[in-house]
Design a protein around this motif. Sequence first.
Motif, PDB file in Angstrom:
ATOM      1  N   LEU A 192       0.852  -1.192   0.000  1.00 52.91           N
ATOM      2  CA  LEU A 192       0.000   0.000   0.000  1.00 52.91           C
ATOM      3  C   LEU A 192       0.889   1.244   0.000  1.00 52.91           C
ATOM      4  N   LEU A 193       0.801   2.030  -1.055  1.00 50.02           N
ATOM      5  CA  LEU A 193       1.660   3.211  -1.168  1.00 50.02           C
ATOM      6  C   LEU A 193       0.970   4.438  -0.570  1.00 50.02           C
ATOM      7  N   GLY A 194       1.717   5.518  -0.511  1.00 47.71           N
ATOM      8  CA  GLY A 194       1.242   6.717   0.162  1.00 47.71           C
ATOM      9  C   GLY A 194      -0.043   7.290  -0.415  1.00 47.71           C
ATOM     10  N   ASP A 195      -0.272   7.097  -1.719  1.00 51.50           N
ATOM     11  CA  ASP A 195      -1.456   7.685  -2.353  1.00 51.50           C
ATOM     12  C   ASP A 195      -2.682   6.778  -2.279  1.00 51.50           C
ATOM     13  N   GLY A 196      -2.567   5.677  -1.527  1.00 60.39           N
ATOM     14  CA  GLY A 196      -3.711   4.784  -1.380  1.00 60.39           C
ATOM     15  C   GLY A 196      -3.764   3.698  -2.442  1.00 60.39           C
ATOM     16  N   GLN A 197      -2.899   3.805  -3.451  1.00 58.92           N
ATOM     17  CA  GLN A 197      -2.815   2.741  -4.457  1.00 58.92           C
ATOM     18  C   GLN A 197      -1.921   1.622  -3.919  1.00 58.92           C
ATOM     19  N   ALA A 198      -2.112   0.432  -4.449  1.00 54.79           N
ATOM     20  CA  ALA A 198      -1.322  -0.689  -3.950  1.00 54.79           C
ATOM     21  C   ALA A 198      -0.640  -1.430  -5.095  1.00 54.79           C
ATOM     22  N   ARG A 199       0.642  -1.715  -4.862  1.00 47.71           N
ATOM     23  CA  ARG A 199       1.413  -2.525  -5.807  1.00 47.71           C
ATOM     24  C   ARG A 199       1.110  -3.985  -5.577  1.00 47.71           C
ATOM     25  N   ARG A 200       0.886  -4.716  -6.658  1.00 46.82           N
ATOM     26  CA  ARG A 200       0.719  -6.153  -6.478  1.00 46.82           C
ATOM     27  C   ARG A 200       1.760  -6.917  -7.296  1.00 46.82           C
ATOM     28  N   PHE A 201       1.881  -8.180  -6.985  1.00 48.94           N
ATOM     29  CA  PHE A 201       2.851  -9.054  -7.659  1.00 48.94           C
ATOM     30  C   PHE A 201       4.279  -8.509  -7.541  1.00 48.94           C
ATOM     31  N   THR A 202       4.621  -8.068  -6.345  1.00 43.65           N
ATOM     32  CA  THR A 202       5.986  -7.592  -6.054  1.00 43.65           C
ATOM     33  C   THR A 202       6.818  -8.816  -5.702  1.00 43.65           C
ATOM     34  N   TRP A 203       7.164  -9.578  -6.722  1.00 42.95           N
ATOM     35  CA  TRP A 203       7.695 -10.915  -6.473  1.00 42.95           C
ATOM     36  C   TRP A 203       9.161 -10.963  -6.061  1.00 42.95           C
ATOM     37  N   GLU A 204      10.057 -10.285  -6.842  1.00 38.85           N
ATOM     38  CA  GLU A 204      11.488 -10.438  -6.545  1.00 38.85           C
ATOM     39  C   GLU A 204      11.852  -9.692  -5.280  1.00 38.85           C
ATOM     40  N   MET A 205      12.678 -10.308  -4.457  1.00 30.00           N
ATOM     41  CA  MET A 205      13.134  -9.663  -3.242  1.00 30.00           C
ATOM     42  C   MET A 205      14.377  -8.829  -3.583  1.00 30.00           C
ATOM     43  N   ASP A 206      14.285  -7.529  -3.289  1.00 28.12           N
ATOM     44  CA  ASP A 206      15.393  -6.618  -3.591  1.00 28.12           C
ATOM     45  C   ASP A 206      16.615  -6.938  -2.728  1.00 28.12           C
ATOM     46  N   ALA A 207      17.790  -6.491  -3.216  1.00 25.91           N
ATOM     47  CA  ALA A 207      19.042  -6.756  -2.500  1.00 25.91           C
ATOM     48  C   ALA A 207      18.994  -6.162  -1.102  1.00 25.91           C
ATOM     49  N   LYS A 208      19.561  -6.905  -0.143  1.00 25.92           N
ATOM     50  CA  LYS A 208      19.434  -6.534   1.268  1.00 25.92           C
ATOM     51  C   LYS A 208      20.593  -7.127   2.036  1.00 25.92           C
TER      52      LYS A 208
ATOM     53  N   ARG B 189      11.037   5.019   1.879  1.00 27.54           N
ATOM     54  CA  ARG B 189       9.817   5.713   2.311  1.00 27.54           C
ATOM     55  C   ARG B 189       9.497   6.878   1.380  1.00 27.54           C
ATOM     56  N   ALA B 190      10.535   7.482   0.779  1.00 32.24           N
ATOM     57  CA  ALA B 190      10.301   8.585  -0.155  1.00 32.24           C
ATOM     58  C   ALA B 190       9.518   8.097  -1.372  1.00 32.24           C
ATOM     59  N   VAL B 191       9.747   6.837  -1.770  1.00 29.07           N
ATOM     60  CA  VAL B 191       9.027   6.290  -2.921  1.00 29.07           C
ATOM     61  C   VAL B 191       7.685   5.691  -2.505  1.00 29.07           C
ATOM     62  N   ARG B 192       7.678   4.948  -1.389  1.00 27.96           N
ATOM     63  CA  ARG B 192       6.504   4.131  -1.065  1.00 27.96           C
ATOM     64  C   ARG B 192       5.599   4.725   0.016  1.00 27.96           C
ATOM     65  N   GLY B 193       6.038   5.730   0.706  1.00 26.26           N
ATOM     66  CA  GLY B 193       5.210   6.294   1.770  1.00 26.26           C
ATOM     67  C   GLY B 193       5.378   5.555   3.084  1.00 26.26           C
ATOM     68  N   LEU B 194       4.511   5.900   4.051  1.00 28.56           N
ATOM     69  CA  LEU B 194       4.666   5.361   5.416  1.00 28.56           C
ATOM     70  C   LEU B 194       3.829   4.119   5.675  1.00 28.56           C
ATOM     71  N   ASN B 195       2.858   3.822   4.782  1.00 28.99           N
ATOM     72  CA  ASN B 195       1.923   2.741   5.087  1.00 28.99           C
ATOM     73  C   ASN B 195       2.302   1.389   4.506  1.00 28.99           C
ATOM     74  N   SER B 196       3.412   1.347   3.773  1.00 22.75           N
ATOM     75  CA  SER B 196       3.855   0.069   3.232  1.00 22.75           C
ATOM     76  C   SER B 196       4.363  -0.779   4.395  1.00 22.75           C
ATOM     77  N   ILE B 197       4.387  -2.059   4.239  1.00 21.40           N
ATOM     78  CA  ILE B 197       4.874  -2.959   5.294  1.00 21.40           C
ATOM     79  C   ILE B 197       5.862  -3.935   4.686  1.00 21.40           C
ATOM     80  N   TYR B 198       5.424  -4.555   3.598  1.00 22.34           N
ATOM     81  CA  TYR B 198       6.175  -5.651   3.005  1.00 22.34           C
ATOM     82  C   TYR B 198       7.372  -5.130   2.194  1.00 22.34           C
ATOM     83  N   HIS B 199       8.274  -6.054   1.896  1.00 21.41           N
ATOM     84  CA  HIS B 199       9.399  -5.793   0.987  1.00 21.41           C
ATOM     85  C   HIS B 199      10.296  -4.655   1.470  1.00 21.41           C
ATOM     86  N   ASN B 200      10.511  -4.572   2.771  1.00 26.37           N
ATOM     87  CA  ASN B 200      11.411  -3.555   3.328  1.00 26.37           C
ATOM     88  C   ASN B 200      12.844  -4.071   3.265  1.00 26.37           C
ATOM     89  N   ASN B 201      13.629  -3.521   2.341  1.00 26.72           N
ATOM     90  CA  ASN B 201      15.025  -3.949   2.224  1.00 26.72           C
ATOM     91  C   ASN B 201      15.985  -2.815   2.586  1.00 26.72           C
TER      92      ASN B 201
END
Lengths: 421, 343
Positions: free
Chosen positions: A280-296, A390-402
């Motif tokens: 769930l991004l800052g503008d209320g829209q939600a990304r789906r199928f975020t499959w690949e795990m980013d480098a971490k 957070r600058a890209v995704r906002g504060l309400n995202s939870i998943y895929h935090n790398n």
Amino acid sequence: MIDQFKGMKPSRRAFLRGAAATGVAAVGTKAAAEGEAAILNKQPWNQSLGAGVDEAPYGMPSPFEAGVVRKNVPWLTAESISSINFTPLHELDGIITPNGLCFERHHGGVAEVDPAEHRIMINGLVDRELVFTMEDLKRFPRENHVYFLECAANSGMEWRGAQLNGCQFTHGMIHNVMYTGVPLRLLLEEAGVKTEGKWLLAEGADAAGMTRSIPMEKALDDCLVAFKMNGEALRAEQGYPVRLVVPGWEGNMWVKWLRRLEVGDEPWHHREETSKYTDLLGDGQARRFTWEMDAKSVITNPSPQAPITHGKGRTVITGVAWSGRGTIPRVDVTIDGGVNWVEARMSGPSLDKSMHRFYYEFDWDGSPLLLQSRAHDSTGYVQPTKDQLRAVRGLNSIYHNNGIQTWAVNSDGVAENVEIS
Amino acid sequence: MSKFLKIVAGAALLSATTAHAETGLGRVATPAEVAAWDIDIRPDGKGLPEGSGDVYTGEEIWLEQCSVCHGDFAEGTDRWPVLAGGFGTLTGDRPVKTIGSYWPYLSTVYDYVNRAMPFGNAQSLEPDQVYALTAYLLYSNDLVDDDFELSNENFLDVEMPNADNFFMDDRADTELPIFSQEACMTDCKDSVEITKRAAVVDVTPETEGGDETEEAAAVEEAPAPAETPAVEEAALDMALVAEGEKNFRQCKSCHQVGDGAKNRTGPILNGVYNNAAATVEGFRYSSDMADAGAGGLIWDDAELTAFLANPKDYMAGTKMTFRGVRDEADIAGIIEYLKSFPE
């Protein structure tokens, strides 16, 4: 009568007490210029005989390692059947996670599946709808691969700020094991995927009936239908007798207790790919199928559960790094909160979509440290800061935090989970 | 990213050529076998069985089988999922992601309820019941009126408010370019301040050290539960047992009884009647319940009746997330049913 010390299993507390006593003794004997009690005194294990073979037909770690266990965070979920626990990363080294320490995430508890009664079905848009027994499965050509599995929610509690003190809790929804299994492509070829078959639904046999939609390109690329981990049968909590392996992609897709693969022309949009695991991004829209795990990456030692106890002087920093898009050729480490960085030393096999181990040795002067690690993957991606994410995704995202993790180490060597400017 | 695209492109070529490899392994599935397992539902309605159910019927099933965890109005109890409301919160400070406010497809509700609910008794509902529950969940979210009936015929007519707010992963455009730049190695910032601390939040479970050992020792040293009082063998009222068995259905999503019963969300209830509380092996009781058991609590008629009427009122710390049984006659039935499992 043979004198054995079998059954003498010191508790962690007794062990700590013993260590303290030894320390005192050492100081005392040094004053006497004789030496250390650990050397001067005979220990029970020097004289008495130990346990024989077969004492533990399935071996367990030393009793001194009793504290090295998975742990959960009780306030996260309503109860333990649909919940998660965490790999004790701060107690591990190298790149392989021991089977008994691989974190668990169940949605309907651990299914106890009788392999003789287990079947794998392929149905839908195929030339022949097929059923395989476990024995059938093991007659296909097998492959061995080491892959990390990271839950999409790993570090999710840390999205808004530093919350949990310990890399086990901030980063422990990950494990890295060697799988033995059959390429999914071979099973699909056996059934004959029809031209319009673009998606695959993988379904588990557990009481959650876990389902995920997987694009056919990935299914035919590197997915495995795996029945062994680190050489032995999958643990029940990891999907015994068979699970799907979806290298580099979020852990929820690695369906455990795999019983069915349906080929279709569209995705299914089931619960775990709509209600959950969407960003769930800052503008209320939600990304789906975020499959690949980013480098971490994360520094596992020192960390809040593993403080520096030896005082200043020679100090080893170590940690792990991974990427869902390839290998990790480089990890940078900073001890001053990101003003200056150095390249860490990578050690151990560098395998595609596997965990990597890094080290940085330095002389600690005893002043406070702000430790961070920053992974670079083989595509050129550089692990971002949490603020950048957070600058890209906002504060309400939870998943895929790398995002980059910071540990503040004080002059006593005690580490705390913090965020910095 | 370019490497990944190449892999995808390569795989796409392969997909056109997945002809039979002809190992001869496996066997052809029978139509009945495929039908038994192929229960999935898609947004376009593929997979929906024939059937229908209305809001009122759904509410009845809901109160009996779902409200224990999700609340009477799908508002959620404890940390179980909230399924209703939350409209207008997705851009706020505390987004509440419910079926109404977040879920893009109604088919997901049907599919999930049908495959995984009720928790602990999955795949026990008939199609008409799943339609009715789905209708009730729409009603709880103010998306339909109370006289609404959902069926496979009108299923695709229902519009979910948040359907248009999902988009395909766009990290390749929005993130990868920003996060694939040269990394600074020296003099990267002028100053560094700590801005957030986990120690202030203080939510990490247990501190490292000997606490666990101490707790374990404390449990071992706790006084043994009071001796179970001798129970006079009383004949069971079989009519009441049968009545109780019906009412026990609401307990079954968490508790098992009888041969082969296992601890699930709640402990096995064999032998619970007139025995000391918190004594089922292998079940992790709340500390309140464990203390009460150690302190001599016996589940006799009076105590069980009080507990079942309102568990949280009776014991604030209990793990039993259950609203309670309103009718005292129903409680008596449940107790009589439990008596029929003395071991």
